[in-house]
Design a protein around this motif. Sequence first.
Motif, short mmCIF file in Angstrom:
data_model
loop_
_atom_site.label_atom_id
_atom_site.label_comp_id
_atom_site.label_asym_id
_atom_site.label_seq_id
_atom_site.Cartn_x
_atom_site.Cartn_y
_atom_site.Cartn_z
N GLY A 295 -5.35 16.50 -9.01
CA GLY A 295 -5.39 17.05 -7.67
C GLY A 295 -6.00 16.07 -6.68
N ILE A 296 -7.08 15.42 -7.09
CA ILE A 296 -7.73 14.42 -6.24
C ILE A 296 -6.82 13.21 -6.06
N LEU A 297 -6.16 12.78 -7.15
CA LEU A 297 -5.24 11.65 -7.05
C LEU A 297 -4.09 11.96 -6.09
N LEU A 298 -3.56 13.17 -6.17
CA LEU A 298 -2.47 13.58 -5.29
C LEU A 298 -2.92 13.59 -3.83
N ASP A 299 -4.06 14.21 -3.58
CA ASP A 299 -4.60 14.29 -2.22
C ASP A 299 -4.86 12.89 -1.66
N THR A 300 -5.46 12.05 -2.47
CA THR A 300 -5.77 10.69 -2.04
C THR A 300 -4.50 9.88 -1.79
N GLY A 301 -3.52 10.05 -2.68
CA GLY A 301 -2.24 9.35 -2.49
C GLY A 301 -1.60 9.71 -1.17
N TYR A 302 -1.60 11.00 -0.83
CA TYR A 302 -1.02 11.43 0.44
C TYR A 302 -1.82 10.92 1.64
N LYS A 303 -3.14 10.89 1.51
CA LYS A 303 -3.97 10.38 2.62
C LYS A 303 -3.72 8.89 2.84
N ILE A 304 -3.66 8.14 1.75
CA ILE A 304 -3.40 6.70 1.85
C ILE A 304 -2.01 6.46 2.43
N LEU A 305 -1.03 7.22 1.95
CA LEU A 305 0.33 7.08 2.47
C LEU A 305 0.38 7.35 3.97
N ASP A 306 -0.29 8.40 4.40
CA ASP A 306 -0.30 8.74 5.82
C ASP A 306 -0.92 7.61 6.64
N THR B 50 0.83 -1.20 0.00
CA THR B 50 0.00 0.00 0.00
C THR B 50 0.86 1.25 0.00
N ILE B 51 1.94 1.24 0.78
CA ILE B 51 2.86 2.37 0.80
C ILE B 51 3.47 2.58 -0.58
N ASP B 52 3.88 1.50 -1.21
CA ASP B 52 4.43 1.59 -2.57
C ASP B 52 3.40 2.14 -3.55
N LEU B 53 2.18 1.65 -3.47
CA LEU B 53 1.11 2.12 -4.35
C LEU B 53 0.84 3.60 -4.14
N ALA B 54 0.82 4.06 -2.90
CA ALA B 54 0.59 5.47 -2.61
C ALA B 54 1.69 6.33 -3.22
#
Length: 90
Positions: free
Chosen positions: A41-52, A13-17
Amino acid sequence: MLKKKCDINIARTIDLAHKMIELAQTGYEHHEDPGCGVLYGILLDTGYKILDLAEKEKQAHILKGWWVESIDINSLIKEGLNEHTKKTGD
């Protein structure tokens, strides 16, 4: 110590984010209309949320003593894909 499947999934999941964030940044740099800007913008925001969330879960697993520090993400991805292929026959 054996790798727990839950830890493997967190590492994946971290790799995917990280890949989501990279794609969002590249896509935003090349976008030509507002709709694409919103998409990336949504993809970026979501990627950072998933990473967190995934990083917090990793820390929780470290505190529980579950996490194996020597997890190699590339081998995990390959391992995960092999398991998926065995299950689905793809």
